[in-house]
Design a protein around this motif. Sequence first.
Motif, PDB file in Angstrom:
ATOM      1  N   PRO A 134       0.831  -1.207   0.000  1.00 35.27           N
ATOM      2  CA  PRO A 134       0.000   0.000   0.000  1.00 35.27           C
ATOM      3  C   PRO A 134       0.865   1.257   0.000  1.00 35.27           C
ATOM      4  CG  PRO A 134      -0.499  -1.407   1.894  1.00 35.27           C
ATOM      5  CD  PRO A 134       0.657  -2.001   1.191  1.00 35.27           C
ATOM      6  N   TYR A 135       0.383   2.269  -0.638  1.00 38.14           N
ATOM      7  CA  TYR A 135       1.119   3.517  -0.648  1.00 38.14           C
ATOM      8  C   TYR A 135       0.157   4.685  -0.778  1.00 38.14           C
ATOM      9  CZ  TYR A 135       0.636   3.475  -5.770  1.00 38.14           C
ATOM     10  OH  TYR A 135       0.150   3.463  -7.044  1.00 38.14           O
ATOM     11  N   SER A 136       0.731   5.883  -0.748  1.00 42.14           N
ATOM     12  CA  SER A 136      -0.089   7.084  -0.847  1.00 42.14           C
ATOM     13  C   SER A 136       0.366   7.919  -2.038  1.00 42.14           C
ATOM     14  CB  SER A 136       0.006   7.902   0.440  1.00 42.14           C
ATOM     15  OG  SER A 136       1.315   8.370   0.625  1.00 42.14           O
ATOM     16  N   ILE A 137      -0.511   8.813  -2.467  1.00 40.10           N
ATOM     17  CA  ILE A 137      -0.176   9.738  -3.535  1.00 40.10           C
ATOM     18  C   ILE A 137      -0.564  11.141  -3.075  1.00 40.10           C
ATOM     19  CG2 ILE A 137      -0.480   8.031  -5.371  1.00 40.10           C
ATOM     20  CD1 ILE A 137      -3.121   9.500  -6.064  1.00 40.10           C
ATOM     21  N   GLU A 138      -0.086  12.144  -3.811  1.00 46.59           N
ATOM     22  CA  GLU A 138      -0.408  13.531  -3.517  1.00 46.59           C
ATOM     23  C   GLU A 138      -1.102  14.174  -4.711  1.00 46.59           C
ATOM     24  OE1 GLU A 138       3.300  14.835  -0.621  1.00 46.59           O
ATOM     25  OE2 GLU A 138       3.162  15.684  -2.623  1.00 46.59           O
ATOM     26  N   ILE A 139      -2.026  15.062  -4.399  1.00 46.83           N
ATOM     27  CA  ILE A 139      -2.653  15.914  -5.402  1.00 46.83           C
ATOM     28  C   ILE A 139      -2.407  17.346  -4.943  1.00 46.83           C
ATOM     29  CG2 ILE A 139      -4.786  16.614  -6.542  1.00 46.83           C
ATOM     30  CD1 ILE A 139      -5.985  13.903  -5.765  1.00 46.83           C
ATOM     31  N   ASP A 140      -1.701  18.121  -5.753  1.00 43.53           N
ATOM     32  CA  ASP A 140      -1.402  19.519  -5.408  1.00 43.53           C
ATOM     33  C   ASP A 140      -2.384  20.427  -6.138  1.00 43.53           C
ATOM     34  OD1 ASP A 140      -0.378  22.021  -4.841  1.00 43.53           O
ATOM     35  OD2 ASP A 140       1.694  21.457  -5.286  1.00 43.53           O
ATOM     36  N   LEU A 141      -3.183  21.158  -5.376  1.00 39.65           N
ATOM     37  CA  LEU A 141      -4.236  22.009  -5.950  1.00 39.65           C
ATOM     38  C   LEU A 141      -3.810  23.469  -6.108  1.00 39.65           C
ATOM     39  CD1 LEU A 141      -7.338  20.623  -4.018  1.00 39.65           C
ATOM     40  CD2 LEU A 141      -6.400  19.881  -6.219  1.00 39.65           C
ATOM     41  N   HIS A 142      -2.583  23.793  -5.768  1.00 39.77           N
ATOM     42  CA  HIS A 142      -2.127  25.176  -5.910  1.00 39.77           C
ATOM     43  C   HIS A 142      -2.314  25.648  -7.356  1.00 39.77           C
ATOM     44  CE1 HIS A 142       0.069  24.334  -2.128  1.00 39.77           C
ATOM     45  NE2 HIS A 142      -0.241  25.595  -1.892  1.00 39.77           N
ATOM     46  N   GLY A 143      -2.878  26.831  -7.517  1.00 39.97           N
ATOM     47  CA  GLY A 143      -3.084  27.406  -8.842  1.00 39.97           C
ATOM     48  C   GLY A 143      -4.390  26.997  -9.501  1.00 39.97           C
ATOM     49  N   SER A 175     -11.107  12.947 -11.120  1.00 39.97           N
ATOM     50  CA  SER A 175     -10.437  12.132 -12.136  1.00 39.97           C
ATOM     51  C   SER A 175      -9.316  11.292 -11.520  1.00 39.97           C
ATOM     52  CB  SER A 175      -9.905  12.997 -13.275  1.00 39.97           C
ATOM     53  OG  SER A 175      -8.896  13.861 -12.834  1.00 39.97           O
ATOM     54  N   THR A 176      -8.632  11.834 -10.532  1.00 40.40           N
ATOM     55  CA  THR A 176      -7.577  11.068  -9.855  1.00 40.40           C
ATOM     56  C   THR A 176      -8.177   9.883  -9.105  1.00 40.40           C
ATOM     57  OG1 THR A 176      -6.201  13.047  -9.617  1.00 40.40           O
ATOM     58  CG2 THR A 176      -5.697  11.180  -8.178  1.00 40.40           C
ATOM     59  N   LEU A 177      -9.281  10.100  -8.404  1.00 42.28           N
ATOM     60  CA  LEU A 177      -9.902   9.000  -7.666  1.00 42.28           C
ATOM     61  C   LEU A 177     -10.471   7.931  -8.602  1.00 42.28           C
ATOM     62  CD1 LEU A 177     -11.659  10.898  -4.739  1.00 42.28           C
ATOM     63  CD2 LEU A 177      -9.555   9.541  -4.652  1.00 42.28           C
ATOM     64  N   LYS A 178     -10.941   8.333  -9.777  1.00 47.90           N
ATOM     65  CA  LYS A 178     -11.460   7.348 -10.749  1.00 47.90           C
ATOM     66  C   LYS A 178     -10.367   6.404 -11.226  1.00 47.90           C
ATOM     67  CE  LYS A 178     -15.344   9.743 -12.865  1.00 47.90           C
ATOM     68  NZ  LYS A 178     -15.844  10.384 -14.089  1.00 47.90           N
ATOM     69  N   THR A 231      -8.619  26.602  -9.711  1.00 50.89           N
ATOM     70  CA  THR A 231      -9.884  27.152  -9.239  1.00 50.89           C
ATOM     71  C   THR A 231     -10.602  26.030  -8.485  1.00 50.89           C
ATOM     72  OG1 THR A 231     -11.135  26.453 -11.186  1.00 50.89           O
ATOM     73  CG2 THR A 231     -10.078  28.649 -11.277  1.00 50.89           C
ATOM     74  N   VAL A 232     -11.679  26.368  -7.809  1.00 53.21           N
ATOM     75  CA  VAL A 232     -12.445  25.356  -7.084  1.00 53.21           C
ATOM     76  C   VAL A 232     -12.950  24.289  -8.052  1.00 53.21           C
ATOM     77  CG1 VAL A 232     -14.554  24.938  -5.749  1.00 53.21           C
ATOM     78  CG2 VAL A 232     -13.075  26.862  -5.164  1.00 53.21           C
ATOM     79  N   GLU A 233     -13.476  24.706  -9.186  1.00 47.55           N
ATOM     80  CA  GLU A 233     -14.038  23.739 -10.148  1.00 47.55           C
ATOM     81  C   GLU A 233     -12.952  22.857 -10.766  1.00 47.55           C
ATOM     82  OE1 GLU A 233     -17.191  22.838 -10.602  1.00 47.55           O
ATOM     83  OE2 GLU A 233     -17.554  24.249  -8.978  1.00 47.55           O
ATOM     84  N   SER A 234     -11.811  23.441 -11.148  1.00 43.76           N
ATOM     85  CA  SER A 234     -10.752  22.615 -11.746  1.00 43.76           C
ATOM     86  C   SER A 234     -10.142  21.688 -10.695  1.00 43.76           C
ATOM     87  CB  SER A 234      -9.683  23.475 -12.419  1.00 43.76           C
ATOM     88  OG  SER A 234      -8.925  24.208 -11.484  1.00 43.76           O
ATOM     89  N   ALA A 235     -10.081  22.139  -9.443  1.00 46.70           N
ATOM     90  CA  ALA A 235      -9.570  21.287  -8.365  1.00 46.70           C
ATOM     91  C   ALA A 235     -10.505  20.111  -8.121  1.00 46.70           C
ATOM     92  CB  ALA A 235      -9.411  22.111  -7.088  1.00 46.70           C
ATOM     93  N   ARG A 236     -11.812  20.372  -8.098  1.00 46.02           N
ATOM     94  CA  ARG A 236     -12.794  19.292  -7.914  1.00 46.02           C
ATOM     95  C   ARG A 236     -12.675  18.272  -9.048  1.00 46.02           C
ATOM     96  NH1 ARG A 236     -17.220  22.147  -7.289  1.00 46.02           N
ATOM     97  NH2 ARG A 236     -17.213  21.987  -5.029  1.00 46.02           N
ATOM     98  N   SER A 237     -12.529  18.757 -10.256  1.00 46.75           N
ATOM     99  CA  SER A 237     -12.387  17.877 -11.416  1.00 46.75           C
ATOM    100  C   SER A 237     -11.113  17.034 -11.321  1.00 46.75           C
ATOM    101  CB  SER A 237     -12.383  18.723 -12.691  1.00 46.75           C
ATOM    102  OG  SER A 237     -12.192  17.928 -13.817  1.00 46.75           O
ATOM    103  N   LEU A 238     -10.017  17.650 -10.890  1.00 50.65           N
ATOM    104  CA  LEU A 238      -8.755  16.929 -10.743  1.00 50.65           C
ATOM    105  C   LEU A 238      -8.869  15.834  -9.680  1.00 50.65           C
ATOM    106  CD1 LEU A 238      -5.748  16.534 -11.337  1.00 50.65           C
ATOM    107  CD2 LEU A 238      -5.275  18.369  -9.691  1.00 50.65           C
ATOM    108  N   ILE A 239      -9.484  16.138  -8.559  1.00 49.37           N
ATOM    109  CA  ILE A 239      -9.667  15.135  -7.499  1.00 49.37           C
ATOM    110  C   ILE A 239     -10.529  13.981  -8.011  1.00 49.37           C
ATOM    111  CG2 ILE A 239     -10.696  14.675  -5.239  1.00 49.37           C
ATOM    112  CD1 ILE A 239      -9.953  17.590  -4.501  1.00 49.37           C
TER     113      ILE A 239
END
Length: 77
Positions: free
Chosen positions: A2-11, A23-26, A13-21
Motif C-alpha cells: 500500500p502507498y499514498s499519492i499527492e494531489i497539489d491544488l495550488h493554482g 479524475s484522480t480517484l477514478k 480554481t475550485v471547479e478545476s480542483a474538484r475535477s482533478l480530485i
Amino acid sequence: MPYSIEIDLHGHTVESARSLITSTLKTLPKDVREVSVIHGYRGGMALRNMVSKYSNAKIERKILGLNQGVTIFVIKR
C-alpha cells in the motif's frame, strides 16, 4: 504494498480542483490507501472548504494533516 499519492491544488480554481480530485480517484490504483490533497491555507479558504465538503464513494474518512494546508483522504479497502 500500500502507498499514498499527492494531489497539489495550488493554482487551481475550485471547479478545476474538484475535477482533478474526481479524475484522480477514478483512476486510482487499487493499492493506494491514502491521498494527500495539498490545498494550502494562506491564500484563502475556498479550496480547503471544497476539499472538506468533497465526497466520493472511495473515501472512507478525511484527516486534516498537521500541516493545515493538507487534507488526507483515507481510501476504502
